[in-house]
Structure formats: C-alpha cells, structure tokens
Motif scaffolding. Structure first.
Motif, PDB file in Angstrom:
ATOM      1  N   VAL A 114       0.842  -1.205   0.000  1.00  0.00           N
ATOM      2  CA  VAL A 114       0.000   0.000   0.000  1.00  0.00           C
ATOM      3  C   VAL A 114       0.874   1.252   0.000  1.00  0.00           C
ATOM      4  O   VAL A 114       0.598   2.228  -0.719  1.00  0.00           O
ATOM      5  CB  VAL A 114      -0.959  -0.009   1.209  1.00  0.00           C
ATOM      6  N   ARG A 115       1.920   1.247   0.768  1.00  0.00           N
ATOM      7  CA  ARG A 115       2.819   2.404   0.818  1.00  0.00           C
ATOM      8  C   ARG A 115       3.510   2.620  -0.523  1.00  0.00           C
ATOM      9  O   ARG A 115       3.691   3.772  -0.958  1.00  0.00           O
ATOM     10  CB  ARG A 115       3.840   2.230   1.943  1.00  0.00           C
ATOM     11  N   ARG A 116       3.875   1.529  -1.205  1.00  0.00           N
ATOM     12  CA  ARG A 116       4.454   1.677  -2.544  1.00  0.00           C
ATOM     13  C   ARG A 116       3.414   2.221  -3.522  1.00  0.00           C
ATOM     14  O   ARG A 116       3.724   3.052  -4.380  1.00  0.00           O
ATOM     15  CB  ARG A 116       4.999   0.335  -3.036  1.00  0.00           C
ATOM     16  N   PHE A 117       2.155   1.752  -3.393  1.00  0.00           N
ATOM     17  CA  PHE A 117       1.070   2.246  -4.240  1.00  0.00           C
ATOM     18  C   PHE A 117       0.875   3.744  -4.023  1.00  0.00           C
ATOM     19  O   PHE A 117       0.697   4.512  -4.982  1.00  0.00           O
ATOM     20  CB  PHE A 117      -0.213   1.482  -3.925  1.00  0.00           C
ATOM     21  N   GLY A 121       1.375   8.448  -6.136  1.00  0.00           N
ATOM     22  CA  GLY A 121       0.554   9.643  -6.098  1.00  0.00           C
ATOM     23  C   GLY A 121      -0.928   9.378  -6.049  1.00  0.00           C
ATOM     24  O   GLY A 121      -1.733  10.318  -6.098  1.00  0.00           O
ATOM     25  N   LYS A 122      -1.319   8.109  -5.908  1.00  0.00           N
ATOM     26  CA  LYS A 122      -2.737   7.744  -5.896  1.00  0.00           C
ATOM     27  C   LYS A 122      -3.226   7.578  -4.462  1.00  0.00           C
ATOM     28  O   LYS A 122      -2.538   6.959  -3.634  1.00  0.00           O
ATOM     29  CB  LYS A 122      -2.947   6.455  -6.686  1.00  0.00           C
ATOM     30  N   PRO A 123      -4.414   8.112  -4.155  1.00  0.00           N
ATOM     31  CA  PRO A 123      -4.917   8.016  -2.776  1.00  0.00           C
ATOM     32  C   PRO A 123      -5.429   6.627  -2.434  1.00  0.00           C
ATOM     33  O   PRO A 123      -5.855   5.861  -3.311  1.00  0.00           O
ATOM     34  CB  PRO A 123      -6.046   9.047  -2.747  1.00  0.00           C
ATOM     35  N   VAL A 124      -5.410   6.318  -1.138  1.00  0.00           N
ATOM     36  CA  VAL A 124      -5.918   5.061  -0.613  1.00  0.00           C
ATOM     37  C   VAL A 124      -6.895   5.383   0.510  1.00  0.00           C
ATOM     38  O   VAL A 124      -6.552   6.113   1.451  1.00  0.00           O
ATOM     39  CB  VAL A 124      -4.787   4.156  -0.076  1.00  0.00           C
ATOM     40  N   ALA A 145      -4.124   2.031   8.994  1.00  0.00           N
ATOM     41  CA  ALA A 145      -3.392   3.269   9.251  1.00  0.00           C
ATOM     42  C   ALA A 145      -2.464   3.648   8.101  1.00  0.00           C
ATOM     43  O   ALA A 145      -2.056   4.808   7.995  1.00  0.00           O
ATOM     44  CB  ALA A 145      -2.591   3.141  10.546  1.00  0.00           C
ATOM     45  N   SER A 146      -2.139   2.702   7.239  1.00  0.00           N
ATOM     46  CA  SER A 146      -1.244   3.001   6.110  1.00  0.00           C
ATOM     47  C   SER A 146      -1.966   3.708   4.974  1.00  0.00           C
ATOM     48  O   SER A 146      -1.329   4.172   4.024  1.00  0.00           O
ATOM     49  CB  SER A 146      -0.603   1.708   5.587  1.00  0.00           C
ATOM     50  N   ALA A 147      -3.296   3.814   5.034  1.00  0.00           N
ATOM     51  CA  ALA A 147      -4.066   4.472   3.986  1.00  0.00           C
ATOM     52  C   ALA A 147      -3.942   5.990   4.092  1.00  0.00           C
ATOM     53  O   ALA A 147      -3.556   6.537   5.138  1.00  0.00           O
ATOM     54  CB  ALA A 147      -5.532   4.060   4.086  1.00  0.00           C
ATOM     55  N   SER A 148      -4.300   6.675   3.001  1.00  0.00           N
ATOM     56  CA  SER A 148      -4.334   8.141   3.036  1.00  0.00           C
ATOM     57  C   SER A 148      -5.381   8.615   4.027  1.00  0.00           C
ATOM     58  O   SER A 148      -5.184   9.617   4.724  1.00  0.00           O
ATOM     59  CB  SER A 148      -4.656   8.691   1.638  1.00  0.00           C
ATOM     60  N   GLU A 149      -6.519   7.917   4.052  1.00  0.00           N
ATOM     61  CA  GLU A 149      -7.598   8.224   4.987  1.00  0.00           C
ATOM     62  C   GLU A 149      -8.157   6.936   5.552  1.00  0.00           C
ATOM     63  O   GLU A 149      -8.397   5.985   4.806  1.00  0.00           O
ATOM     64  CB  GLU A 149      -8.737   8.994   4.296  1.00  0.00           C
ATOM     65  N   LEU A 150      -8.375   6.904   6.863  1.00  0.00           N
ATOM     66  CA  LEU A 150      -8.982   5.751   7.532  1.00  0.00           C
ATOM     67  C   LEU A 150     -10.381   6.148   7.999  1.00  0.00           C
ATOM     68  O   LEU A 150     -10.530   7.039   8.839  1.00  0.00           O
ATOM     69  CB  LEU A 150      -8.121   5.297   8.715  1.00  0.00           C
ATOM     70  N   TRP A 151     -11.392   5.498   7.418  1.00  0.00           N
ATOM     71  CA  TRP A 151     -12.791   5.769   7.745  1.00  0.00           C
ATOM     72  C   TRP A 151     -13.301   4.690   8.690  1.00  0.00           C
ATOM     73  O   TRP A 151     -12.829   3.557   8.697  1.00  0.00           O
ATOM     74  CB  TRP A 151     -13.648   5.747   6.481  1.00  0.00           C
TER      75      TRP A 151
END
Length: 594
Positions: A114-117, A121-124, A145-151
């Motif tokens: 996920v961090r490499r993704f 420049g693409k959001p997660v 927690a590695s995502a751009s946003e955690l919902w």
C-alpha cells in the motif's frame, strides 16, 4: 466383485461431474458473461475486500476458486504493483476486517505494498466497520493506518486495546477420562505438546508466547504510529486506554473520518474523476494476470504453503487452495527451476508451520542442489516458517522475513495417545497383537510405551533434533552450541530472529526479489522475467487427479467452453465463496497461535 464396485464408483463420479460440477461452472459463466463489463474503466476505483481472509500464495489447483477467499497475499502485492502503474486505476479502496482477518505477517506485507502504491501519487481510502478485541485486530488497524484516509462506520466501536490469544489445555480432561498422552519434546519451548499434557502454561511456554506476542504488538504499534504521524508511546497509551466509540476514536486521531461504506465509496469515486466506477479486486486480478516481466534472464519464484508432508498430490481438499506442502511436488519444482537455463536465481516463498522431518529434508536437498548449480536461493518467509518450515529454509543463501513472521521453533516432538483405559470406561476393550521385535507395537494406542520402547523412541527424537541443529548451524554459519542455545523449540518473530542471526533481512517478496537480482549479478537497469514453479495445473490434470476419470472424459469435460480458463468464469466463481478448513498437524510442528 471388486471390478463391479470400481465400475459403480466410476459411474457415480461421472454423474457427479456431469450433474453437479459442470452445470455449476456453466451457470457461473453464464451469469458472469451476462453481467460482464469492461474489466478496467478509464477512471477506476480498485476495491480490495480483506474481510474473507487470505491465503499466503495463489493455489496451483484451478478449482481452488471454489473455496476460500480467492485471493492470496502475494496476489494482492503483485496486483497493487501493477495497479500503481496503471493510469486507469485512480484510487484504492480497502475494506478492513473487524476481527483480525489477516495474519500479522500478511498485514505487514500488504502495508508495504500500500505504501508503494501511495508513492505513485494515488490516494488510498480504508474503511472499517469496527475493530473487535479478538485475535490480531491490532494488525488490521495497522494496515488501515497506512491508507491516506482511515474511515470508520458511525455505529462501530474501536475496541482494540492490545493483543490477546487463548490456549486450550486438555491435561486434566485426559486424566479424568483415562487418556494417556505420551510424548517426547525437544525441548521445553516446543509447546505444541503442552495442550495434551498440561492444565496451564508452563514457565517456558508463557515466556516464549509472551515474547512473540509482545514483538508483534510492538511492531504493529510502531508501524501504525509512523503512518499516523504519532509517537509509538502516544499511540500505545491512547489505544490501551480504550475502548472507544467511533466519535471518540475520531477525536483521539485514531481514525480520520466517520461514514458508511457507501459514503467512502462515493468519496473514492469523486477522487477518481467523472464517470468513475468501482471494480472488484478479483476481477482486476483476472484481467491483469501475474507480472511476468521481460528480459533474457529470469528469476524463479517457487512457493510452498501449509503443513509439510511426504508424497505428491497437494491438499486434501480438491476444491481448496491446497493446505499441504508435498515434498515430491515442491522438490520437483525446485529442480525444474534449477534445470531452466534462463533462471539465474530462485526466490523460495515459504509459509509453513512445519511437518515431517523426512519431507523437510527432501526439500532442503533440492535447495542444496540449486546452490550447487550456481543459482542462489533467497527465502521469503510468509505468515510463518517454523519448525519444518525453518528446516527447509535454513541453508538458503539469504533469508527475508516480515517482522511478525513466526519462525524458528527449532525442535521436534512426537508420541502417542494411549486410549485403552478411556475406551474401557464405555465397555470397549482394545488389545494389541504384534509380531516381531519389541518395538513393533511401540505406537499401539492400547498400551503405554515400555521402558525400552520409550528409550528407543526418545533416542530417535534426539537424533532428529541434532540433525536439525546441524542444518541450522551449517546454513546460518553459527556454532552448534549457539544454535542449541537459541533453539530448544522456541518460536521467534522475524524481528527477533534477525537479532539472533536466524534471518538476514526484514521485508517481503519484493525485498527477496531485489536480493536475488543482486546475488545473481543482474544489473538494476536490466529487465528480468519471473517464472513461477510449480506451474499451475490445467483443469484436465486437476480433474484426472481429483476423480481418477479417464483422460478422454476429462478432456471432454474441460473442453466445454474452456470454462476454467475463462477469466470471466474465474471472476464469477470467486464471488461464490465458502469457508475452507485448513489442515494442520504432523510430527514437527510449531505452535498454531492464530
């Protein structure tokens, strides 16, 4: 008479194939074809659902899509690498499991992917319907927690306050009902035996289990804190002061937003651009396939997952992902990679709690053959590579493990249950009759070991343990005395094993591939191909193996539409998921903490 019954069995097998298997697959194909769309729209949100769990590796059995989640950790890692370079994929949406769902090592590996993704420049966006206080939920939170946003859903609870595991001890029950568990273990940390002989943790059992649990917990906290831009101390204090409602979790910066999954999907589509569509991960996998690479030189990726057993033929469940490593099959795959002139190095992916010493040695002999042929072997450890799983890894040129991989367990156990007294309480009498030497009836469940039998059996356990010590000493270039000191059957995490010299590097498959390139002296700017062993079975081969049907009949069945080679069929079957029982048990096993 025997031929008659064989004929009847063949008729029933044929009826089952024609009346159940083939119609089921054809219906799945028809449904998929009728509703199929362009696999990858120009503005796509790739949705990865982790709630059904993962295997470590993609099964080679083409019918494995009928069982399990249909996805593997390696598939997720490989596909995210391709999606990062795919201009049509704009956003990644992850559905997190509520109660563990992914093992710590799998969570580590997917987090790295996920961090490499995100570096593309693409959001997660990760969405959770709650974190439950069971199993390894802390690892699921770390992954989110590695995502751009955690919902988090508004009605959900954040109940992770640590890491717990339960063990069942049968010692008192066996004493009460007359079951005599007679086992030898080498040594005090080889704790799989304890569940049969004890009523509580022994000091060694408690020490080892607390140590690897603490290591996993600390690693998850550190990674999550890094991604949440908090200190590990602050995050740990906040988590351990829980549980929290979703609003409280938001207030304490444990999550970023509160909303239903439909709202998270709408936000992902908004970020992906006008006309964006959500595509399921399995559909994208089917459309893209595995990375093959290009170039003159190749790196072989050889995989084995599950309990190590002698023989051939894969797992016990023909429709499952294959939960056994069969020594003939895996050794042959390694030899095939050795004989392939294009292959310059081998990445050996191991995810196994152990198994037969004889089977383990057969596989290790193939590793030695690869090294002797000048082809470096780099082991990539998955969820676990313990006991027999470490045996087959021990003499590789380089070992890569996740910080939370369970490894080591350099030890052995074996024994039997004496059931005569237990059965006698129900009026069932068990008697043994043996011919030959005294040891001929040693493993009869009707009588305890004699003193001579116990001594002979203990000597064989000692020999196996010393052989294990020798393999590790040779492969890791450690003095035998040092190996004995850190062995004794103890399970270590990858992070602990690296400090002890049992592992060379922390990381996953990508790091193992990079090291294999280096050892094979393939320049960084040179393209390389990936060749996977063992090669996937064709549907014809799988049908022949599963049902023993004639070659021509199997070809006819598989030829109907080529259904099992059709990506749309595979995608449809992936949606029809059932729970798959994982086989376990053998003579050289690590603890099974998950």
């Amino acid at each position: 008479m025997k031929q008659f019954f064989l004929t009847v069995a063949g008729v029933f097998a044929g009826l089952f194939l024609f009346l159940v298997v083939v119609p089921f697959v054809l219906i799945a194909v028809a449904i998929s074809t009728a509703s199929s769309k362009e696999p990858t729209p120009s503005h796509a949100v790739l949705e990865l659902d982790l709630r059904d769990g993962l295997t470590d590796q993609t099964p080679t059995n083409p019918f494995a899509v009928f069982g399990g989640s249909g996805l593997s950790t390696l598939q997720v890692v490989d596909t995210l690498a391709q999606a990062a370079d795919d201009s049509r994929v704009k956003v990644l949406l992850i559905r997190l499991p509520e109660a563990g769902g992914v093992t710590p090592a799998a969570a580590d590996e997917i987090r790295q992917a996920v961090r490499r993704f995100r570096r593309s420049g693409k959001p997660v966006i990760a969405h959770s319907q709650g974190f439950q206080p069971v199993g390894t939920s802390i690892s699921a939170y770390m992954l989110g927690a590695s995502a751009s946003e955690l919902w988090m859903q508004n009605t959900a609870s954040f109940q992770v306050a640590g890491f717990s595991a339960d063990s069942i001890f049968l010692g008192r029950a066996f004493d009460k009902y007359g079951v005599n568990a007679q086992f030898e273990q080498r040594y005090e940390y080889k704790n799989a035996v304890n569940e049969f002989t004890e009523s509580d943790f022994t000091p060694a059992h408690r020490e080892a289990m607390s140590a690897w649990m603490g290591s996993i917990y600390a690693s998850a906290i550190a990674n999550a804190a890094q991604d949440r831009r908090l200190t590990p101390q602050a995050l740990r204090a906040t988590i351990e002061a829980g549980p929290y409602s979703s609003a409280q979790a938001l207030q304490r910066r444990l999550v970023d937003k509160i909303g239903q999954v439909e709202e998270a999907e709408a936000e992902a589509k908004r970020r992906a651009g006008r006309g964006a569509e959500i595509i399921e991960f399995g559909d994208y996998v089917s459309a893209k396939g595995e990375r093959s690479g290009s170039g003159r030189n190749a790196i072989a990726i050889v995989g084995g997952e599950g309990t190590i057993m002698t023989g051939t033929g894969g797992g016990a469940d023909p429709f499952g992902g294959g939960s056994n490593i069969r020594s003939d099959d895996l050794a042959e795959a390694l030899y095939d990679a050795v004989e392939d002139r294009a292959v310059k190095a081998i990445v050996f992916r191991v995810s196994s709690p152990g198994g037969s010493p004889e089977a383990s040695e057969q596989i290790l002999a193939a590793v030695r053959a690869a090294k002797a042929a000048g082809k470096p072997v780099v082991v990539s450890m998955g969820d676990y590579a313990a006991s027999g799983g470490y045996w087959i890894s021990s003499e590789a040129n380089w070992i890569v493990a996740q910080p939370t991989t369970l490894t080591g367990s350099i030890g052995v156990f074996g024994g039997k249950f004496v059931l005569a007294d237990a059965l006698g309480r129900f009026g069932v009498d068990m008697r043994n009759l043996s011919i030959g030497g005294d040891y001929a009836g040693a493993f009869s469940p009707s009588e305890p070991f004699t003193a001579e039998q116990r001594a002979a059996f203990a000597a064989s356990i000692d020999r196996t343990y010393e052989e294990f010590i020798t393999r590790v000493s040779t492969g890791r270039r450690l003095p035998p005395a040092r190996v004995r000191e850190i062995a004794r059957g103890r399970v270590w995490t990858g992070a602990q094993a690296r400090e002890l010299g049992l592992v060379d590097q922390l990381g996953g498959l990508e790091e193992a591939i990079a090291k294999a390139r280096q050892l094979a002296r393939i320049p960084d700017d040179e393209s390389v191909r990936f060749k996977r062993f063992p090669t996937p079975e064709s549907p014809f081969e799988a049908l022949s193996e599963m049902f023993g049907v004639s070659g021509e009949a199997a070809r006819v069945l598989v030829g109907i539409g080529g259904v099992m080679n059709d990506p749309t069929a595979e995608a449809a079957v992936r949606r029809i998921r059932t729970e798959r029982a994982r086989a376990s048990g053998a003579s050289v096993l690590a603890d099974q903490p998950y």
